[in-house]
Enzyme design. Structure first.
Site, mmCIF file in Angstrom:
data_model
loop_
_atom_site.group_PDB
_atom_site.id
_atom_site.type_symbol
_atom_site.label_atom_id
_atom_site.label_comp_id
_atom_site.label_asym_id
_atom_site.label_seq_id
_atom_site.Cartn_x
_atom_site.Cartn_y
_atom_site.Cartn_z
ATOM 1 N N ASN A 156 -2.273 -0.152 6.891
ATOM 2 C CA ASN A 156 -1.721 -1.411 7.395
ATOM 3 C C ASN A 156 -0.787 -2.117 6.408
ATOM 4 O OD1 ASN A 156 -3.656 -2.217 5.642
ATOM 5 N ND2 ASN A 156 -4.854 -3.411 7.089
ATOM 6 N N GLU A 177 -8.912 -10.655 -8.104
ATOM 7 C CA GLU A 177 -7.889 -9.612 -7.937
ATOM 8 C C GLU A 177 -6.752 -9.769 -8.948
ATOM 9 O OE1 GLU A 177 -6.937 -9.587 -3.739
ATOM 10 O OE2 GLU A 177 -8.877 -8.736 -3.229
ATOM 11 N N HIS A 184 -2.040 -5.508 1.413
ATOM 12 C CA HIS A 184 -3.316 -6.199 1.225
ATOM 13 C C HIS A 184 -3.003 -7.573 0.672
ATOM 14 C CE1 HIS A 184 -7.349 -7.215 -0.173
ATOM 15 N NE2 HIS A 184 -6.748 -7.622 -1.279
ATOM 16 N N LYS A 234 0.823 -1.207 0.000
ATOM 17 C CA LYS A 234 0.000 0.000 0.000
ATOM 18 C C LYS A 234 0.864 1.267 0.000
ATOM 19 C CE LYS A 234 -3.871 -2.310 2.308
ATOM 20 N NZ LYS A 234 -4.851 -2.247 3.406
ATOM 21 N N TYR A 267 -12.034 -2.770 -3.975
ATOM 22 C CA TYR A 267 -12.610 -2.846 -2.629
ATOM 23 C C TYR A 267 -14.144 -2.843 -2.657
ATOM 24 C CZ TYR A 267 -8.193 -2.344 -0.075
ATOM 25 O OH TYR A 267 -6.951 -2.567 0.482
#
Ligand code: CMP
Length: 151
Positions: free
Chosen positions: A107, A121, A110, A4, A44
């Protein structure tokens, strides 16, 4: 997987990627790019109704991310164990979030949470099949007991 924007901004791409390589997972696709909001909204989509959806998409489109694909026996479970729980403050030491993060939303990474998600994905981030490399590590027989584990 996605590394990320916080991973890229903090200069942790190599550190985190090296964990997966050292584990023995096979890197089959890799790209760095800042993606438009629409691309992140589709990624998402399952969280569309959640209160954090807009800020999640804003954060994910705020800078470059690294998209990558890994292969290996039970790769999805292996990667999720290495990543740790969603809230980095609660993630176990030794996991990526546990070792490098302090945030719930920022965080670091992913990871696909199941085979169906991974299929979706993979197509979403690597739409052109040529972006995914088929290759065999020269030391495959040292990474696995091929007869027992890969038959
Ligand atoms: P990820 O594994 O990419 O899946 C969805 C993401 O939404 C998650 O990591 C977090 O970055 C974010 N997220 C999940 N739950 C929350 C929450 N309660 N508050 C803020 N962000 C969240």
């Amino acid at each position: 997987m996605l590394l990320k924007p916080d991973t890229v901004q903090r200069g942790l791409v190599g550190t985190i990627l090296s964990r997966f390589e050292a584990k023995g997972l096979k890197l089959v696709a890799l790209k760095l790019r800042q993606f438009p909001r629409g691309h992140l909204e589709k990624h998402y989509e399952v969280h569309k109704a959640r209160p954090f959806f807009d800020s999640l998409v804003s954060y994910m489109s705020s800078g470059p991310v690294v998209a990558l694909a890994l292969e290996g026996k039970d790769a999805i479970g292996v990667v999720r164990t290495m990543v740790g729980v969603t809230n980095s403050r609660e993630a176990a030491p030794g996991t990526i979030r546990g070792d490098f993060g302090m945030s719930f939303s920022n965080n670091l990474v992913h990871a696909s949470d199941g085979a169906d998600t991974a299929t979706f994905e993979l197509g979403h981030w690597f739409g052109d099949a040529a972006e995914v490399c088929e290759w065999e590590p020269a030391d495959l027989g040292w990474r696995y007991n091929i007869a027992e584990e890969l038959a």
